[in-house]
Design a protein around this motif. Structure first.
Motif, short mmCIF file in Angstrom:
data_model
loop_
_atom_site.label_atom_id
_atom_site.label_comp_id
_atom_site.label_asym_id
_atom_site.label_seq_id
_atom_site.Cartn_x
_atom_site.Cartn_y
_atom_site.Cartn_z
N LEU A 1 0.84 -1.19 0.00
CA LEU A 1 0.00 0.00 0.00
C LEU A 1 0.88 1.24 0.00
O LEU A 1 2.08 1.16 0.27
N THR A 2 0.26 2.38 -0.32
CA THR A 2 1.03 3.63 -0.37
C THR A 2 0.43 4.68 0.57
O THR A 2 -0.75 4.61 0.93
N LEU A 3 1.26 5.66 0.93
CA LEU A 3 0.82 6.79 1.75
C LEU A 3 1.67 7.99 1.36
O LEU A 3 2.90 7.91 1.40
N LYS B 1 -10.60 10.71 6.11
CA LYS B 1 -11.07 9.54 5.35
C LYS B 1 -12.57 9.44 5.55
O LYS B 1 -13.06 9.29 6.68
N PHE C 1 -11.52 1.73 4.87
CA PHE C 1 -10.46 1.44 5.85
C PHE C 1 -9.89 2.75 6.41
O PHE C 1 -9.46 3.59 5.65
N ASN D 1 -5.36 11.42 7.59
CA ASN D 1 -4.24 10.61 7.11
C ASN D 1 -3.66 11.23 5.85
O ASN D 1 -4.24 12.14 5.26
N GLY E 1 -3.45 7.79 -0.11
CA GLY E 1 -2.84 6.55 -0.58
C GLY E 1 -3.83 5.42 -0.67
O GLY E 1 -5.03 5.62 -0.58
N GLY E 2 -3.28 4.23 -0.83
CA GLY E 2 -4.11 3.03 -0.95
C GLY E 2 -3.37 1.95 -1.71
O GLY E 2 -2.16 1.80 -1.54
N PHE F 1 2.11 -3.03 9.05
CA PHE F 1 1.01 -3.06 10.02
C PHE F 1 0.45 -4.48 10.05
O PHE F 1 0.04 -5.00 9.01
N PHE G 1 -2.26 -7.10 12.13
CA PHE G 1 -3.45 -7.08 12.98
C PHE G 1 -3.66 -8.49 13.51
O PHE G 1 -3.73 -9.44 12.72
N MET H 1 0.07 -5.48 6.18
CA MET H 1 0.02 -4.32 5.29
C MET H 1 1.41 -3.69 5.25
O MET H 1 1.93 -3.27 6.28
N TRP I 1 -4.45 7.47 13.06
CA TRP I 1 -4.08 6.13 13.49
C TRP I 1 -3.12 6.24 14.68
O TRP I 1 -2.26 7.11 14.69
N ASP J 1 -0.47 4.74 15.55
CA ASP J 1 0.96 4.62 15.27
C ASP J 1 1.56 5.94 14.78
O ASP J 1 2.76 6.16 14.88
N ASP J 2 0.70 6.82 14.26
CA ASP J 2 1.22 8.04 13.65
C ASP J 2 2.01 8.88 14.63
O ASP J 2 3.01 9.50 14.25
N TRP K 1 5.78 7.80 14.38
CA TRP K 1 6.64 8.01 13.22
C TRP K 1 6.48 9.38 12.55
O TRP K 1 7.41 9.86 11.87
N PHE L 1 -1.15 -4.62 15.91
CA PHE L 1 -2.42 -4.10 16.44
C PHE L 1 -3.28 -5.22 17.01
O PHE L 1 -3.25 -6.36 16.50
N1 LIG Z 1 -1.08 6.44 8.89
C1 LIG Z 1 -1.53 5.16 8.89
N2 LIG Z 1 -2.11 4.69 7.76
C2 LIG Z 1 -2.57 3.45 7.72
S1 LIG Z 1 -3.28 2.83 6.27
C3 LIG Z 1 -2.40 3.75 5.01
C4 LIG Z 1 -2.50 3.10 3.68
C5 LIG Z 1 -3.91 3.02 3.21
C6 LIG Z 1 -4.56 1.80 3.25
C7 LIG Z 1 -5.87 1.71 2.78
C8 LIG Z 1 -6.52 2.83 2.28
C9 LIG Z 1 -5.86 4.05 2.25
C10 LIG Z 1 -4.55 4.16 2.73
C11 LIG Z 1 -2.47 2.62 8.87
N3 LIG Z 1 -2.86 1.35 9.13
C12 LIG Z 1 -2.50 1.11 10.40
N4 LIG Z 1 -1.89 2.19 10.93
C13 LIG Z 1 -1.87 3.14 9.99
N5 LIG Z 1 -1.37 4.41 9.99
#
Ligand SMILES: Nc1nc(SCCc2ccccc2)c2[nH]cnc2n1
Length: 160
Positions: free
Chosen positions: A10-12, A26, A30, A36, A39-40, A76, A78, A85, A121, A123-124, A127, A143
């Motif tokens: 996945l991307t961010l 969002k 998810f 956030n 991404g995706g 990530f 779970f 992920m 989230w 965890d943010d 980092w 998680f």
């Molecule tokens: N900041 C952050 N982001 C995500 S998902 C990012 C990637 C994503 C996935 C699905 C749809 C759109 C974006 C996290 N998951 C668990 N902790 C997390 N922290």
């Protein structure tokens, strides 16, 4: 008995100007209800993960980013879910366009002094400060559910 684990790429993308960061609320799916980056998924046929990140940025807030810097890799996990992920994190300070709301995201600029961690989230908070100070990083977060981190590891890295 260990479970076989698979990975989902996945991307961010984080858009950073000198004193502010663009985040998106969002609106569905998810991570709904969290601020956030954008991404995706990476689609079959996309040459690179970076191409997938650029596409998601454009789809989610209408911005074109000619070049993205890779700054992080976050795993990530779970409890009970064998799919890890693997999130590739990018940043840029150069983009074209005006941030626009999409079906997925409602964009808003935040001062780097006022990042809304309580609506992100969990965890943010670990980092994001590394991103803000210009570091690159690798991390793994385990998680239980979507709100509780059981364990994590996080380190700064020189480069990707
Ligand atoms: N900041 C952050 N982001 C995500 S998902 C990012 C990637 C994503 C996935 C699905 C749809 C759109 C974006 C996290 N998951 C668990 N902790 C997390 N922290």
């Amino acid at each position: 008995m260990c479970q076989a684990q698979s990975r989902k790429i996945l991307t961010l993308v984080l858009i950073r100007e000198s004193s502010r960061v663009l985040l998106g609320m969002k609106k569905r799916g998810f991570g709904k209800g969290n601020w956030n980056g954008f991404g995706g998924k990476v689609k079959v046929g996309e040459e690179t993960i970076e191409d997938g990140a650029k596409r998601e940025l454009l789809e989610e807030c209408g911005l074109v980013a000619p070049c993205l810097d890779k700054i992080g890799e976050l795993d990530f996990e779970f409890l009970g879910n064998p799919e890890i992920m693997e999130v590739h994190v990018f940043k840029t300070d150069s983009f074209e366009g005006i941030p626009a709301e999409s079906e997925e995201m409602h964009p808003r600029w935040f001062s780097i002094e006022r990042i809304p961690y309580h609506q992100m989230w969990p965890d943010d908070k670990y980092w994001f400060p590394l991103f803000l100070k210009g570091s690159c990083f690798k991390g793994h977060f385990l998680f239980e559910g979507f709100n509780k981190i059981i364990s994590h590891s996080l380190k700064e890295v020189e480069t990707f």
